[in-house]
Design a protein around this motif. Structure first.
Motif, short mmCIF file in Angstrom:
data_model
loop_
_atom_site.label_atom_id
_atom_site.label_comp_id
_atom_site.label_asym_id
_atom_site.label_seq_id
_atom_site.Cartn_x
_atom_site.Cartn_y
_atom_site.Cartn_z
N ARG A 247 0.92 -1.16 0.00
CA ARG A 247 0.08 0.04 0.16
C ARG A 247 0.75 1.27 -0.15
NH1 ARG A 247 -3.49 0.88 5.28
NH2 ARG A 247 -4.63 -1.08 4.78
N ARG A 248 2.00 1.18 0.82
CA ARG A 248 2.92 2.31 0.78
C ARG A 248 3.70 2.64 -0.44
NH1 ARG A 248 5.21 4.50 5.26
NH2 ARG A 248 7.21 3.76 4.94
N MET A 249 3.96 1.45 -1.12
CA MET A 249 4.74 1.48 -2.43
C MET A 249 3.77 2.45 -3.45
SD MET A 249 6.04 -2.26 -3.05
CE MET A 249 6.94 -3.35 -1.47
N HIS A 250 2.43 1.86 -3.39
CA HIS A 250 1.61 2.48 -4.26
C HIS A 250 1.37 3.95 -4.01
CE1 HIS A 250 -2.47 3.59 -5.95
NE2 HIS A 250 -2.38 2.82 -6.95
N ALA A 251 1.44 4.53 -2.80
CA ALA A 251 1.33 5.79 -2.38
C ALA A 251 2.44 6.45 -2.39
CB ALA A 251 0.95 5.87 -0.85
N GLY A 252 3.72 5.78 -2.88
CA GLY A 252 5.00 6.52 -3.05
C GLY A 252 5.62 6.90 -1.72
N MET B 30 18.99 -6.10 -5.09
CA MET B 30 19.03 -6.80 -3.65
C MET B 30 18.61 -5.57 -2.92
SD MET B 30 22.13 -9.48 -4.04
CE MET B 30 23.28 -8.31 -4.51
N GLU B 31 17.31 -5.77 -2.26
CA GLU B 31 16.71 -4.57 -1.68
C GLU B 31 15.53 -5.05 -0.69
OE1 GLU B 31 15.68 -1.87 -4.62
OE2 GLU B 31 13.76 -2.84 -5.29
N ILE B 32 15.21 -4.44 0.41
CA ILE B 32 14.14 -4.81 1.09
C ILE B 32 13.37 -3.42 1.22
CG2 ILE B 32 13.24 -5.39 3.42
CD1 ILE B 32 15.70 -7.27 3.66
N TRP B 33 11.98 -3.41 1.02
CA TRP B 33 11.03 -2.37 1.39
C TRP B 33 10.42 -2.47 2.48
CZ3 TRP B 33 10.75 1.92 -2.26
CH2 TRP B 33 11.49 1.68 -3.37
N ARG B 34 10.01 -1.17 2.92
CA ARG B 34 9.24 -1.10 4.13
C ARG B 34 8.53 0.19 4.13
NH1 ARG B 34 11.60 2.96 8.14
NH2 ARG B 34 13.46 3.63 7.19
#
Length: 244
Positions: free
Chosen positions: A215-220, A240-244
């Motif tokens: 949801r946060r990815m979509h909101a930027g 090689m990354e982790i999103w939060r």
């Protein structure tokens, strides 16, 4: 009156019977959940989610170094002890082809002078890591991204790591409360819809946390670990990354 076309996002966690998926429609907040058998199915969901956060390793180093990838080290620093213990280092790419734990661990040690072994937890995930690695491409990674539930809960908890483990009653209750506050109001029905042999409560809660990060990815507003550019890529071009 015109209506916006449905826009879905999704969170995924590996489970005993495959992959547990939580879908959210952005405009209405409607949620769906299901289990799919194969990693390839994640890229062909009928809802065609704009972003899919998945709690599984994406991008494998050529050499297994102490502390793992840069994103693993950054995630541990973010969480601090004891939640940092939930971030385990991935195998090197060559070890992923091994059929036994001893062989995989030996290949991991040979890959770098740090001589890093392999946890049993990591080895047990080899089938899932392999399947996702084969299904993904650098292009697909624009919308299918690695997340870690404890990093998602960190954000949900006001940028503070949770004190209690998810394996305790206190920890599970806290995680449920945070998810409900974030709008996952039908969480209870999801927790009771599946036999434990299909998906555990931890799998279901973690998938919801991954959905929150999608949801946060979509909101930027989602943030990437490591923050520094350029993002490390593996031999196949996967970031090689982790999103939060």
């Amino acid at each position: 009156m015109s209506h916006a076309s449905p826009t879905w996002i999704a969170g995924v966690d590996a489970c005993t019977s495959g992959w547990f998926i939580v879908l959210e429609e952005i405009h209405t907040g409607v949620h769906r959940h299901r289990i799919v058998d194969h990693a390839a199915a994640l890229l062909h969901l009928p809802e065609q989610p704009a972003y899919l956060g998945i709690d599984m390793i994406i991008g494998l180093p050529d050499a297994a170094r102490s502390g793992g990838r840069a994103c693993d080290r950054a995630a541990r620093t973010l969480l601090g002890w004891p939640r940092s213990s939930s971030i385990f280092s991935p195998p090197c790419r060559s070890a992923l082809q091994a059929n036994t734990y001893d062989d995989a661990s030996a290949q991991n040690r040979r890959s770098h002078s740090d001589s890093v072994g392999l946890t049993k937890q990591a080895f047990n995930l080899f089938p899932k890591i392999r399947a996702l690695d084969q299904a993904l491409s650098p292009a697909a990674q624009q919308r299918v991204r690695e997340v870690h539930p404890e990093c998602s809960f960190y954000v949900l908890n006001g940028n503070t790591a949770l004190a209690a483990s998810k394996h305790t009653d206190e920890g599970r209750t806290h995680r449920i409360h945070l998810l409900e506050e974030a709008g996952f109001t039908d969480l209870d029905s999801a927790l009771h819809a599946y036999a434990r042999a299909q998906a555990s409560a931890d799998d279901i809660l973690d998938a919801h946390a991954a959905c929150y990060t999608a949801r946060r990815m979509h909101a930027g507003t989602a943030e990437r670990l490591p923050e520094a550019e350029p993002v490390p890529v593996d031999a196949t071009g996967l970031r090689m990354e982790i999103w939060r």
